[in-house]
Design an enzyme around this catalytic site. Structure first.
Site, PDB file in Angstrom:
ATOM      1  N   LYS A 193      24.103   6.289   6.396  1.00  0.00           N
ATOM      2  CA  LYS A 193      23.558   5.561   5.249  1.00  0.00           C
ATOM      3  C   LYS A 193      24.589   4.535   4.783  1.00  0.00           C
ATOM      4  O   LYS A 193      25.705   4.895   4.411  1.00  0.00           O
ATOM      5  CB  LYS A 193      23.246   6.531   4.115  1.00  0.00           C
ATOM      6  CG  LYS A 193      22.808   5.829   2.830  1.00  0.00           C
ATOM      7  CD  LYS A 193      22.308   6.798   1.791  1.00  0.00           C
ATOM      8  CE  LYS A 193      22.026   6.084   0.486  1.00  0.00           C
ATOM      9  NZ  LYS A 193      21.442   6.971  -0.520  1.00  0.00           N
ATOM     10  N   LYS A 246      19.794   4.213   7.632  1.00  0.00           N
ATOM     11  CA  LYS A 246      19.228   3.626   6.418  1.00  0.00           C
ATOM     12  C   LYS A 246      20.193   2.622   5.829  1.00  0.00           C
ATOM     13  O   LYS A 246      21.357   2.981   5.663  1.00  0.00           O
ATOM     14  CB  LYS A 246      18.976   4.743   5.426  1.00  0.00           C
ATOM     15  CG  LYS A 246      18.547   4.273   4.064  1.00  0.00           C
ATOM     16  CD  LYS A 246      18.557   5.390   3.075  1.00  0.00           C
ATOM     17  CE  LYS A 246      18.369   4.792   1.708  1.00  0.00           C
ATOM     18  NZ  LYS A 246      18.675   5.678   0.650  1.00  0.00           N
TER      19      LYS A 246
HETATM   20  C1  PBG Z   1      19.568   8.066  -3.605  1.00  0.00           C
HETATM   21  C2  PBG Z   1      18.749   7.199  -2.728  1.00  0.00           C
HETATM   22  C3  PBG Z   1      18.694   5.802  -2.647  1.00  0.00           C
HETATM   23  C4  PBG Z   1      17.660   5.493  -1.768  1.00  0.00           C
HETATM   24  C5  PBG Z   1      17.143   6.691  -1.309  1.00  0.00           C
HETATM   25  N1  PBG Z   1      17.831   7.735  -1.900  1.00  0.00           N
HETATM   26  C6  PBG Z   1      19.447   4.754  -3.386  1.00  0.00           C
HETATM   27  C7  PBG Z   1      20.881   4.604  -3.228  1.00  0.00           C
HETATM   28  O1  PBG Z   1      21.560   5.266  -2.440  1.00  0.00           O
HETATM   29  O2  PBG Z   1      21.391   3.772  -3.961  1.00  0.00           O
HETATM   30  C8  PBG Z   1      17.188   4.104  -1.429  1.00  0.00           C
HETATM   31  C9  PBG Z   1      15.754   4.001  -1.005  1.00  0.00           C
HETATM   32  C10 PBG Z   1      15.180   2.644  -1.027  1.00  0.00           C
HETATM   33  O3  PBG Z   1      15.838   1.636  -1.345  1.00  0.00           O
HETATM   34  O4  PBG Z   1      13.982   2.529  -0.713  1.00  0.00           O
HETATM   35  N2  PBG Z   1      20.853   8.320  -3.269  1.00  0.00           N
END
Ligand code: PBG
Length: 326
Positions: A193, A246
């Site tokens: 991520k 992601k």
């Molecule tokens: C929480 C999380 C996030 C997303 C999914 N879980 C945001 C982040 O890490 O700031 C992003 C999902 C999206 O942008 O569609 N940690």
């Protein structure tokens, strides 16, 4: 020997032949629809940051899951948004009640994924505890995440989906689940991520923008390929059942490399088309610059072609209709 002139256009000459020779298809069984639902919300509201998505009440969430099922989408990824932010002593009663309600209603007809993080619970908006020096603490955060995972599993969540990016959380969550008799619960790790601006619309939806600082001390830098790869290897070793990249649109190279890496090639791999990637297409369509449905399908085909087994997209629920309409 003489060669016939090359004719690559033969395979493209009509829709039936193109379809026959297509080697990349989108299968609704492998799509996951994300949902946001809010405590103490009386009526469903439009999510202005992600067009076509909603701030759900418990009732509207159940209806939407039912609609999804009619459109062949069996998997949902849930983001509970509680009213109150805290610095510690977190409670999750609201989340748990909704999960129980969903499982009561749909049972094994759906696979219930729940995002596991602290960012929508904390006052700081960070994904873990912040200490007096402004540092996001790893081990205390992991402990709380593991506790939360156990509660989620008790409430019927099928796939615990940690998105926090603390170190060694998979190990802690797997042992907590097993300790609680939840050997059958899966873990989908947000393993690779990145620290990305494409989460912008989501943070508005989840009200989780960090109050101070950013997430660069725990999310992966877009310019560090080695880190991106080893995080997924580590999480697989620690017991993750499904790995994830992601965002994905700007990271298709990473997806392909993970899929082809000798240590990872047999691991189920998910890709999350995040809010900014999806909303970007909506905005271009709103300006009359492209056809949203065609652009969405093209972006999803790219993700599939690059090696994703599972795809999380805000367009999942409409996928079958979208494909039929093209
Ligand atoms: C929480 C999380 C996030 C997303 C999914 N879980 C945001 C982040 O890490 O700031 C992003 C999902 C999206 O942008 O569609 N940690």
């Amino acid at each position: 020997m003489d060669h016939f002139p090359q004719n690559f256009r033969r395979v493209r000459q009509n829709p039936a032949i193109r379809r026959l020779l297509s080697d990349t298809q989108l299968n609704p069984a492998q799509f996951i629809q994300p949902y946001f639902f809010y405590e103490k919300l009386k009526q469903r509201e439009d999510l202005s940051a992600i067009h076509g998505q909603y701030k759900h009440t418990t009732d509207s969430l159940l209806r939407e899951i039912e609609l999804g099922l009619e459109n062949q989408i069996n998997s949902v990824l849930l983001f509970p948004i509680q009213n109150e932010k805290r610095t510690d002593d977190f409670t999750y009663d609201f989340d748990l009640e909704v999960f129980r309600g969903i499982k009561h209603r749909f049972g094994q007809d759906i696979v219930l994924f729940a995002d596991l993080c602290l960012c929508s619970n904390t006052q700081s908006g960070h994904c873990g505890y912040v200490n007096n020096h402004g540092v996001i603490e790893n081990n205390s955060s992991v402990q709380e995440l593991a506790r939360k995972a156990g509660l989620y599993a008790d409430a019927g969540v099928d796939v615990i989906s940690p998105s926090d990016m603390m170190d060694d959380r998979i190990l802690a969550i797997r042992s907590e689940l097993n300790r609680g008799g939840h050997e059958q619960k899966l873990i989908m790790s947000y393993s690779t991520k990145f620290s990305s601006c494409f989460y912008g619309p989501f943070r508005e939806a989840a009200d989780s923008t960090p109050q101070a600082g950013d997430r660069k001390s725990y999310q992966i830098s877009p310019d560090n390929l080695k880190d991106a790869i080893r995080c997924s290897i580590r999480d697989l070793d620690q017991g993750a059942d499904i790995l994830m990249v992601k965002p994905v649109g700007s990271y298709l190279d990473i997806l392909l490399r993970l899929k082809q890496h000798p240590a990872l090639e047999t691991a189920p791999l998910a890709a999350y088309q995040v809010s900014g990637e999806y909303q970007g297409l909506k905005v271009m369509a709103d300006q009359g610059l492209l056809n949203f449905e065609a652009a969405l399908v093209e972006s999803l085909i790219a993700i599939k072609r690059a090696g994703a087994d599972l795809i999380i997209s805000y367009g999942a629920n409409n996928l079958v209709k979208t494909l039929q309409g093209l």
